[in-house]
Design a protein around this motif. Structure first.
Motif, PDB file in Angstrom:
ATOM      1  N   LEU A 276       3.121 -27.122 -26.766  1.00 35.25           N
ATOM      2  CA  LEU A 276       3.136 -27.128 -28.235  1.00 35.25           C
ATOM      3  C   LEU A 276       4.332 -26.355 -28.760  1.00 35.25           C
ATOM      4  N   VAL A 277       4.632 -25.236 -28.135  1.00 37.72           N
ATOM      5  CA  VAL A 277       5.786 -24.436 -28.543  1.00 37.72           C
ATOM      6  C   VAL A 277       7.065 -25.232 -28.331  1.00 37.72           C
ATOM      7  N   LYS A 278       7.157 -25.918 -27.202  1.00 38.12           N
ATOM      8  CA  LYS A 278       8.350 -26.723 -26.924  1.00 38.12           C
ATOM      9  C   LYS A 278       8.511 -27.831 -27.968  1.00 38.12           C
ATOM     10  N   GLN A 279       7.406 -28.451 -28.321  1.00 39.87           N
ATOM     11  CA  GLN A 279       7.443 -29.516 -29.325  1.00 39.87           C
ATOM     12  C   GLN A 279       7.931 -28.967 -30.674  1.00 39.87           C
ATOM     13  N   LEU A 280       7.426 -27.821 -31.057  1.00 43.73           N
ATOM     14  CA  LEU A 280       7.838 -27.227 -32.328  1.00 43.73           C
ATOM     15  C   LEU A 280       9.289 -26.713 -32.273  1.00 43.73           C
ATOM     16  N   ARG A 281       9.695 -26.261 -31.103  1.00 40.44           N
ATOM     17  CA  ARG A 281      11.072 -25.772 -30.937  1.00 40.44           C
ATOM     18  C   ARG A 281      12.066 -26.886 -31.261  1.00 40.44           C
ATOM     19  N   LYS A 282      11.725 -28.121 -30.901  1.00 37.90           N
ATOM     20  CA  LYS A 282      12.592 -29.270 -31.203  1.00 37.90           C
ATOM     21  C   LYS A 282      12.753 -29.444 -32.706  1.00 37.90           C
TER      22      LYS A 282
ATOM     23  N   ILE B  39       2.877 -21.358 -39.466  1.00 31.66           N
ATOM     24  CA  ILE B  39       3.029 -19.978 -38.994  1.00 31.66           C
ATOM     25  C   ILE B  39       4.107 -19.895 -37.924  1.00 31.66           C
ATOM     26  N   LEU B  40       4.070 -20.825 -36.972  1.00 28.50           N
ATOM     27  CA  LEU B  40       4.974 -20.757 -35.825  1.00 28.50           C
ATOM     28  C   LEU B  40       6.428 -21.040 -36.163  1.00 28.50           C
ATOM     29  N   LEU B  41       6.689 -22.023 -36.996  1.00 28.61           N
ATOM     30  CA  LEU B  41       8.093 -22.371 -37.268  1.00 28.61           C
ATOM     31  C   LEU B  41       8.887 -21.195 -37.833  1.00 28.61           C
ATOM     32  N   PRO B  42       8.410 -20.496 -38.858  1.00 30.59           N
ATOM     33  CA  PRO B  42       9.172 -19.329 -39.334  1.00 30.59           C
ATOM     34  C   PRO B  42       9.267 -18.219 -38.288  1.00 30.59           C
ATOM     35  N   TYR B  43       8.179 -18.024 -37.527  1.00 27.86           N
ATOM     36  CA  TYR B  43       8.188 -16.993 -36.490  1.00 27.86           C
ATOM     37  C   TYR B  43       9.238 -17.297 -35.437  1.00 27.86           C
ATOM     38  N   MET B  44       9.315 -18.555 -35.030  1.00 25.26           N
ATOM     39  CA  MET B  44      10.287 -18.956 -34.016  1.00 25.26           C
ATOM     40  C   MET B  44      11.711 -18.842 -34.553  1.00 25.26           C
TER      41      MET B  44
ATOM     42  N   MET C 157      15.154 -15.331 -29.719  1.00 25.82           N
ATOM     43  CA  MET C 157      15.355 -14.856 -28.356  1.00 25.82           C
ATOM     44  C   MET C 157      14.081 -14.931 -27.511  1.00 25.82           C
ATOM     45  N   LEU C 158      12.915 -15.122 -28.147  1.00 24.89           N
ATOM     46  CA  LEU C 158      11.674 -15.220 -27.385  1.00 24.89           C
ATOM     47  C   LEU C 158      11.599 -16.571 -26.685  1.00 24.89           C
ATOM     48  N   SER C 159      11.112 -16.554 -25.465  1.00 23.85           N
ATOM     49  CA  SER C 159      10.972 -17.808 -24.719  1.00 23.85           C
ATOM     50  C   SER C 159       9.731 -18.559 -25.204  1.00 23.85           C
ATOM     51  N   ASP C 160       9.671 -19.831 -24.832  1.00 23.66           N
ATOM     52  CA  ASP C 160       8.507 -20.637 -25.185  1.00 23.66           C
ATOM     53  C   ASP C 160       7.235 -20.029 -24.603  1.00 23.66           C
ATOM     54  N   LYS C 161       7.340 -19.538 -23.386  1.00 22.12           N
ATOM     55  CA  LYS C 161       6.187 -18.935 -22.718  1.00 22.12           C
ATOM     56  C   LYS C 161       5.719 -17.678 -23.457  1.00 22.12           C
ATOM     57  N   GLN C 162       6.671 -16.852 -23.897  1.00 19.27           N
ATOM     58  CA  GLN C 162       6.305 -15.634 -24.618  1.00 19.27           C
ATOM     59  C   GLN C 162       5.582 -15.963 -25.930  1.00 19.27           C
ATOM     60  N   ILE C 163       6.098 -16.939 -26.650  1.00 18.47           N
ATOM     61  CA  ILE C 163       5.478 -17.327 -27.920  1.00 18.47           C
ATOM     62  C   ILE C 163       4.087 -17.892 -27.663  1.00 18.47           C
ATOM     63  N   ALA C 164       3.966 -18.726 -26.633  1.00 11.54           N
ATOM     64  CA  ALA C 164       2.665 -19.297 -26.292  1.00 11.54           C
ATOM     65  C   ALA C 164       1.652 -18.207 -25.955  1.00 11.54           C
ATOM     66  N   GLU C 165       2.089 -17.188 -25.248  1.00  8.74           N
ATOM     67  CA  GLU C 165       1.192 -16.088 -24.905  1.00  8.74           C
ATOM     68  C   GLU C 165       0.809 -15.273 -26.125  1.00  8.74           C
ATOM     69  N   ILE C 166       1.748 -15.034 -27.016  1.00 10.72           N
ATOM     70  CA  ILE C 166       1.466 -14.263 -28.231  1.00 10.72           C
ATOM     71  C   ILE C 166       0.405 -14.958 -29.081  1.00 10.72           C
ATOM     72  N   PHE C 167       0.550 -16.285 -29.249  1.00  8.46           N
ATOM     73  CA  PHE C 167      -0.352 -17.037 -30.109  1.00  8.46           C
ATOM     74  C   PHE C 167      -1.510 -17.700 -29.354  1.00  8.46           C
ATOM     75  N   GLU C 168      -1.541 -17.494 -28.026  1.00  8.37           N
ATOM     76  CA  GLU C 168      -2.593 -18.055 -27.183  1.00  8.37           C
ATOM     77  C   GLU C 168      -2.711 -19.571 -27.357  1.00  8.37           C
ATOM     78  N   ILE C 169      -1.566 -20.244 -27.186  1.00 10.89           N
ATOM     79  CA  ILE C 169      -1.507 -21.700 -27.283  1.00 10.89           C
ATOM     80  C   ILE C 169      -0.766 -22.249 -26.071  1.00 10.89           C
ATOM     81  N   GLU C 170      -0.739 -23.550 -25.947  1.00  9.21           N
ATOM     82  CA  GLU C 170      -0.050 -24.205 -24.839  1.00  9.21           C
ATOM     83  C   GLU C 170       1.469 -24.129 -25.017  1.00  9.21           C
ATOM     84  N   VAL C 171       2.167 -23.951 -23.910  1.00  7.93           N
ATOM     85  CA  VAL C 171       3.634 -23.904 -23.930  1.00  7.93           C
ATOM     86  C   VAL C 171       4.193 -25.229 -24.443  1.00  7.93           C
TER      87      VAL C 171
END
Length: 88
Positions: free
Chosen positions: A79-85, A53-58, A63-77
């Motif tokens: 995890l978002v950083k790891q997926l961003r890589k 779900i997250l990879l296509p969304y990202m 333009m969304l920050s890692d923090k914004q994505i983490a807040e939207i999906f209620e997950i740890e920042v």
């Protein structure tokens, strides 16, 4: 629900004849092992689904920050950083 073969059922009913002493010694741990395996499978499934779900969304919302994505999906920042890589 778990399906158990007739062969296993027969052996389980006559476990003292069918199982070796070593196998019999493992019987008390079998339910715990199955529960742990089931829990592990669920966690792996959740992680895979979240990633799918997250990879296509990202990718669609770069333009969304890692923090914004983490807040939207209620997950740890983290995890978002790891997926961003993986997206890069």
């Amino acid at each position: 629900m778990v399906h158990v073969s007739q062969t296993v059922n027969k052996k389980a009913k006559n476990y003292k004849k069918e199982f070796t002493p070593e196998e019999q010694s493992l019987l008390p741990f079998l339910p715990e092992f199955l529960a742990d395996s089931f829990k592990k499978g669920i966690e792996e499934g959740k992680a895979k689904t979240l990633k799918e779900i997250l990879l296509p969304y990202m990718t669609k919302n770069p333009m969304l920050s890692d923090k914004q994505i983490a807040e939207i999906f209620e997950i740890e920042v983290s995890l978002v950083k790891q997926l961003r890589k993986e997206v890069k």
